[in-house]
Design an enzyme around this catalytic site. Structure first.
Site, short mmCIF file in Angstrom:
data_model
loop_
_atom_site.label_atom_id
_atom_site.label_comp_id
_atom_site.label_asym_id
_atom_site.label_seq_id
_atom_site.Cartn_x
_atom_site.Cartn_y
_atom_site.Cartn_z
N CYS A 170 0.65 -1.28 0.02
CA CYS A 170 -0.15 -0.01 -0.03
C CYS A 170 0.64 1.15 0.08
O CYS A 170 0.67 2.19 -0.74
CB CYS A 170 -1.09 0.11 1.10
SG CYS A 170 -0.23 0.13 2.87
N HIS A 221 -2.30 1.35 6.93
CA HIS A 221 -2.83 1.15 5.40
C HIS A 221 -2.91 2.64 4.76
O HIS A 221 -3.42 3.75 5.71
CB HIS A 221 -4.01 0.59 5.62
CG HIS A 221 -4.53 0.22 3.86
ND1 HIS A 221 -3.71 -0.46 3.34
CD2 HIS A 221 -5.51 0.31 3.05
CE1 HIS A 221 -4.12 -0.95 1.84
NE2 HIS A 221 -5.44 -0.23 2.04
N HIS A 233 -5.72 1.61 -4.11
CA HIS A 233 -4.85 1.18 -2.95
C HIS A 233 -4.54 -0.18 -3.37
O HIS A 233 -5.08 -0.93 -4.29
CB HIS A 233 -5.55 1.06 -1.48
CG HIS A 233 -6.67 0.34 -1.56
ND1 HIS A 233 -6.79 -0.48 -0.29
CD2 HIS A 233 -7.59 -0.26 -2.33
CE1 HIS A 233 -8.09 -1.35 -0.24
NE2 HIS A 233 -8.53 -1.38 -1.53
#
Length: 259
Positions: A170, A221, A233
């Site tokens: 990510c 994240h 993402h």
């Protein structure tokens, strides 16, 4: 009569270097009023942007003499005040005009300077607005470049620690698109990326913002907000870069505006 600075400026060269002459009737004898080419300040009056009435005597009683053309200059031969305190200029012989309908050279110069200063300020303001518009357009273009590059990575696999170009995690995906589309090094993992710009709330996100999950300093994240409640993402092992929608069950904690 109204004195228009703008009109006077536009016609400020009228009669400055020449002679303005009009024939005036005093009984049956013509009289002449003219503007000299070189006179000290205060000895010349300039009419406004409309024709100026003149009179045989310094009073508004019915003694109209003639009309002076707009934007012309006239030699003041005498000044006086009437019973109401109004100042009058004598222009030539037996030809009077209200001072409020005209301007002396010094008054005119002051108005010209004031107008020039106002014009300069307006020009500076306009230039600043244009610069801001140009900067905004450039910024919008950069944001779109980042989003476009992120979209080009859709379908590439998640690999922990991956920073492209064939695979990503990510934070690696965010590092890659900002470095290559915007020339910005935002850091290689989520925590330094939190400090890559200005923090914003999730309710105030704009396209191009980073969005984070978790508390600041311990986020786990990150994705790229692309507008319309969507983000790009790299989700997790076994999945690929994709577009997702912000939802109540997986809602980001805050955003960071890099651009």
């Amino acid at each position: 009569m109204k004195k228009s600075i703008v009109t006077l400026l536009a016609s400020s060269m009228l009669a400055i270097g020449g002679i303005a002459v009009t024939s005036q009737i005093n009984g049956t004898q013509p009289q002449t009023v003219q503007a000299a080419t070189v006179l000290s300040a205060g000895n010349v009056a300039t009419t406004g942007d409309t024709d100026t009435f003149t009179y045989y005597a310094p009073t508004l009683a019915p003694n109209y003499k003639q009309t002076l053309s707009a934007n012309t200059r006239w030699k003041i031969t005498a000044t006086t005040k009437d019973a109401n305190g109004n100042v009058w200029y004598q222009l030539g012989t037996n030809c009077w005009a209200k001072a409020s309908d005209m301007m002396t050279d010094s008054e005119y110069s002051a108005l010209v300077k004031a107008q020039q200063a106002a014009d300069a300020a307006a020009a500076a303001q306009q230039q600043a607005a244009q610069n801001q518009a140009n900067n905004s357009a450039s910024q919008n273009s950069t944001v779109q470049n980042v989003i476009n590059l992120a979209k080009q990575q859709i379908g590439k696999p998640y690999v922990w620690g991956g920073k492209g170009p064939s695979s990503f995690d990510c934070s690696g995906l965010m590092y890659y698109v900002f470095a290559n589309a915007a020339g910005k090094n935002i850091g290689g993992w989520t925590v330094p990326q939190e400090s890559a710009g200005t923090q914003v709330s999730v309710n105030n996100l704009q396209a191009g913002d980073l969005i984070f999950w978790g508390s600041r300093g311990s986020t786990y994240h990150v994705g790229l907000y692309i507008g319309n409640n969507q983000y790009i993402h790299a989700p997790q092992p076994g999945q690929s870069v994709t577009i997702a929608s912000i939802s109540s069950y997986f809602r980001p904690s805050f955003g960071v505006r890099v651009l």
